[in-house]
Write a protein that holds these residues in place. Structure first.
Motif, PDB file in Angstrom:
ATOM      1  N   UNK A  62     -17.430  32.653  49.448  1.00 11.68           N
ATOM      2  CA  UNK A  62     -16.814  31.022  49.323  1.00 11.68           C
ATOM      3  C   UNK A  62     -15.823  31.590  50.833  1.00 11.68           C
ATOM      4  N   UNK A  63     -16.213  32.230  51.416  1.00  8.42           N
ATOM      5  CA  UNK A  63     -15.107  32.333  52.770  1.00  8.42           C
ATOM      6  C   UNK A  63     -16.716  31.557  53.906  1.00  8.42           C
ATOM      7  N   UNK A  64     -17.663  30.918  53.030  1.00  5.55           N
ATOM      8  CA  UNK A  64     -17.753  29.792  54.101  1.00  5.55           C
ATOM      9  C   UNK A  64     -17.761  28.061  53.676  1.00  5.55           C
ATOM     10  N   UNK A  65     -17.294  27.412  54.680  1.00  2.00           N
ATOM     11  CA  UNK A  65     -16.887  25.985  54.204  1.00  2.00           C
ATOM     12  C   UNK A  65     -18.114  25.209  53.992  1.00  2.00           C
ATOM     13  N   UNK A  66     -18.939  25.652  54.267  1.00  2.00           N
ATOM     14  CA  UNK A  66     -19.981  24.591  53.605  1.00  2.00           C
ATOM     15  C   UNK A  66     -20.943  25.826  52.155  1.00  2.00           C
ATOM     16  N   UNK A  67     -20.741  26.814  52.088  1.00  2.00           N
ATOM     17  CA  UNK A  67     -20.540  27.043  50.508  1.00  2.00           C
ATOM     18  C   UNK A  67     -19.901  26.674  49.301  1.00  2.00           C
ATOM     19  N   UNK A  68     -18.265  26.516  50.022  1.00  2.00           N
ATOM     20  CA  UNK A  68     -17.534  26.105  48.925  1.00  2.00           C
ATOM     21  C   UNK A  68     -17.635  24.441  48.727  1.00  2.00           C
ATOM     22  N   UNK A  69     -18.227  23.791  50.268  1.00  2.00           N
ATOM     23  CA  UNK A  69     -18.451  22.215  49.166  1.00  2.00           C
ATOM     24  C   UNK A  69     -19.592  22.540  48.392  1.00  2.00           C
ATOM     25  N   UNK A  70     -20.986  23.229  48.499  1.00  2.00           N
ATOM     26  CA  UNK A  70     -21.456  22.951  47.677  1.00  2.00           C
ATOM     27  C   UNK A  70     -21.344  23.805  46.521  1.00  2.00           C
ATOM     28  N   UNK A  71     -20.753  24.453  46.792  1.00  2.00           N
ATOM     29  CA  UNK A  71     -20.517  25.328  45.128  1.00  2.00           C
ATOM     30  C   UNK A  71     -19.753  23.563  44.393  1.00  2.00           C
ATOM     31  N   UNK A  72     -18.919  23.416  44.963  1.00  4.78           N
ATOM     32  CA  UNK A  72     -17.981  21.949  44.503  1.00  4.78           C
ATOM     33  C   UNK A  72     -19.135  20.429  44.189  1.00  4.78           C
ATOM     34  N   UNK A  73     -19.834  20.715  44.214  1.00  7.64           N
ATOM     35  CA  UNK A  73     -20.802  19.480  44.170  1.00  7.64           C
ATOM     36  C   UNK A  73     -21.325  19.532  43.273  1.00  7.64           C
ATOM     37  N   UNK A  74     -21.870  21.268  42.961  1.00  3.94           N
ATOM     38  CA  UNK A  74     -22.708  20.997  41.793  1.00  3.94           C
ATOM     39  C   UNK A  74     -21.800  21.447  40.993  1.00  3.94           C
ATOM     40  N   UNK A  75     -20.579  21.845  41.316  1.00  3.98           N
ATOM     41  CA  UNK A  75     -19.355  21.254  39.256  1.00  3.98           C
ATOM     42  C   UNK A  75     -19.582  20.283  38.779  1.00  3.98           C
TER      43      UNK A  75
END
Length: 277
Positions: A62-75
């Motif tokens: 979650x220190x990666x912006x792209x990873x946060x965006x991916x996780x939020x999209x999956x949720x």
């Protein structure tokens, strides 16, 4: 078991310590729980221990912006509403490290991931009947400050300085969220105090051992520390912002909760994200 309908609960930093304890407690109450963590091994261990089809583990840095965006999209793809977002993710860096986005790692994980998850999951929280965001950090502590001239700590980095700055940033995040809220999502800032949680996460073995010894004699049991979090998920506060430091309400006039600083940090964060997009 809770006498209320099952809830959808998202927990960042939920594979160890307090986050893990909250996940297991909410699963026992029949909730649908998504845990986000960076360690595949810890995530799998939690899934195996829980042995519960209502638990979902998402591995992400979650220190990666792209990873946060991916996780939020999956949720968002999986759920139409989120009842609770509990924010625990943090990591200590003895030396300054940068994320792929070029950000100081403590700032990116401890503060920015919490900002982004709150923003990206806001529509799902607004869709729930009684939602809540719980940000577990260090509200009530007045040590540390935002280094407005160098928020990424390119000069004079120290791990304590980085942790305290990100803690104060989370205080201001709660203030800004509550003041700008257009929906009905109460925000809780919670400082549990010294807890028997997370000692194994410190990278320095000498520090890890020292924390373990201190925790044995002085720290609160994890179960005691997470009890308010579990209860807020069932019964969110009515106020837009609630700040609790080791069981006691925090005076909203405390300088670390200054609305002007909260807006200044929010503006800095928006400009930062625009520059990185």
């Amino acid at each position: 078991m809770s006498d209320e309908s099952p809830k959808t609960v998202i927990i960042s930093g939920g594979t160890a310590g307090m986050g893990r304890a909250v996940a297991l407690d909410r699963l026992a109450r029949g909730d649908r729980v998504t845990v986000i963590g960076s360690s595949e091994a810890r995530g799998r261990a939690l899934v195996d221990q829980a042995a519960n089809p209502n638990l979902r583990f998402l591995r992400a840095d979650l220190s990666s912006i792209a990873e946060v965006e991916r996780v939020a999209a999956e949720i968002a793809e999986r759920h139409g509403a989120v009842d609770a977002l509990a924010l625990f993710a943090n990591r200590v860096h003895p030396r300054r490290a940068e994320t792929p986005d070029g950000l100081e790692s403590t700032f990116a994980l401890y503060y920015l991931s919490r900002y982004l998850l709150g923003q990206r999951l806001r529509p799902l929280l607004d869709a729930a009947p009684r939602p809540v965001i719980i940000n577990v950090a260090g509200v009530g502590n007045t040590a540390g400050r935002i280094f407005w001239d160098d928020p990424q700590l390119t000069r004079g980095y120290r791990q304590v300085r980085a942790q305290l700055q990100a803690g104060r940033a989370n205080d201001l995040l709660g203030v800004a969220f509550a003041r700008r809220a257009e929906g009905q999502v109460p925000y809780v800032l919670y400082h549990p105090g010294f807890t028997r949680s997370g000692a194994d996460a410190h990278p320095n073995p000498l520090v890890r051992n020292a924390i373990r010894v201190l925790a044995r004699f002085f720290a609160r049991p994890v179960g005691d520390a997470v009890r308010p979090v579990v209860e807020w998920i069932d019964r969110p506060p009515s106020s837009a912002l609630t700040a609790i430091d080791r069981g006691e309400p925090v005076d909203p006039s405390l300088r670390t909760l200054d609305p002007g600083d909260a807006e200044r940090l929010a503006a800095y964060t928006r400009d930062l994200l625009r520059a990185l997009s």
